[in-house]
Motif scaffolding. Structure first.
Motif, mmCIF file in Angstrom:
data_model
loop_
_atom_site.group_PDB
_atom_site.id
_atom_site.type_symbol
_atom_site.label_atom_id
_atom_site.label_comp_id
_atom_site.label_asym_id
_atom_site.label_seq_id
_atom_site.Cartn_x
_atom_site.Cartn_y
_atom_site.Cartn_z
ATOM 1 N N TRP A 5 2.153 9.300 -0.356
ATOM 2 C CA TRP A 5 1.752 7.935 -0.077
ATOM 3 C C TRP A 5 2.675 7.188 0.865
ATOM 4 N N GLY A 6 3.725 7.810 1.337
ATOM 5 C CA GLY A 6 4.460 7.255 2.465
ATOM 6 C C GLY A 6 5.323 6.044 2.219
ATOM 7 N N LYS A 7 6.134 6.056 1.185
ATOM 8 C CA LYS A 7 7.097 4.982 0.972
ATOM 9 C C LYS A 7 8.084 4.960 2.118
ATOM 10 N N LEU A 8 8.338 3.771 2.656
ATOM 11 C CA LEU A 8 9.256 3.631 3.779
ATOM 12 C C LEU A 8 10.688 3.462 3.298
ATOM 13 N N THR B 31 9.201 7.698 6.513
ATOM 14 C CA THR B 31 8.672 7.717 5.160
ATOM 15 C C THR B 31 9.546 8.626 4.324
#
Lengths: 113, 113
Positions: B98-101, B93
């Protein structure tokens, strides 16, 4: 099957036409993401929704691209005045708030002639 | 900026051989780390994950350990099968809540009988 679904799976269009793709996330997933993947590369982030709010857009997303998630469920990605460089696989993913795991749909393969 | 480096493919192995795919990344903060797999003609599937330092993710005989000190998340399997032939993507991430890849370029693995 209650996974992420995308429609259509394939789209062939002529340069200059508009196209719209749909993504239906896993029900109850409040986060939804769009990525683009070109041949031989990993997916690149395009945009992200939390419920109906679009919270981030990549610089890759030019003014010809617009995404919506009007009711916080399905999402659409529209490309206006398509160009040959838009040819790619467009991937949608969804996740639950608080969890980083994203679940991907099968993708929509766009070919611009 | 943030980036992911994976070993280049294709990696060609005989059945029952040992597989290692190296992945290193740069990221701010403490990302969650994922490996995704893409089988021929199919969409991206989550293979395994690790969310904090020294965690080991495992699934289907594959393992990867979160090495914070070397910012690495190498994928290993002790005895590959022909059915493991696929493209493997390392995806930390990118940080933030919010963990954008961010995906690596992918490593194609070909397992021969």
């Amino acid at each position: 099957d209650t996974g992420v679904s995308q429609d259509p799976r394939h789209k062939i269009t002529k340069r200059g036409q508009n196209v719209t793709f749909r993504c239906d996330p896993i029900s109850e997933h409040n986060r939804l993401y769009w990525y683009r993947q070109t041949l031989g590369q990993g997916p690149e982030f395009l945009t992200y929704f939390q419920n109906e709010a679009q919270l981030e857009k990549s610089r890759l997303l030019s003014d010809r691209f617009s995404a919506e998630r009007p009711k916080g469920s399905f999402s659409t990605l529209e490309i206006q005045r398509t160009e040959q460089g838009d040819s790619a696989m467009y991937l949608c993913a969804s996740s639950l708030l608080g969890l980083d795991e994203q679940f991907f749909g099968p993708g929509t393969r766009l070919t611009v002639l | 900026g943030n980036s992911v480096t994976q070993m280049e493919g294709p990696v060609t192995l005989s059945e029952e051989a040992f597989l290692t795919i190296n992945c290193t990344y740069t990221a701010t903060g403490y990302p969650s780390l994922f490996w995704y797999v893409q089988y021929p003609g199919e969409g991206l599937q989550l293979l395994l994950k690790a969310t904090k330092a020294d965690d080991k993710g495992s699934n289907k005989g594959f393992e990867a350990t979160y090495r914070k000190e070397t910012t690495s998340f190498h994928l290993e399997k002790g005895s590959v099968q022909v059915s493991d032939s696929a493209v493997y993507f390392c995806a930390p991430t990118k940080g933030g809540s919010w963990g954008k890849l961010q995906f690596g370029a992918g490593t194609q693995v070909v397992v021969t009988p």
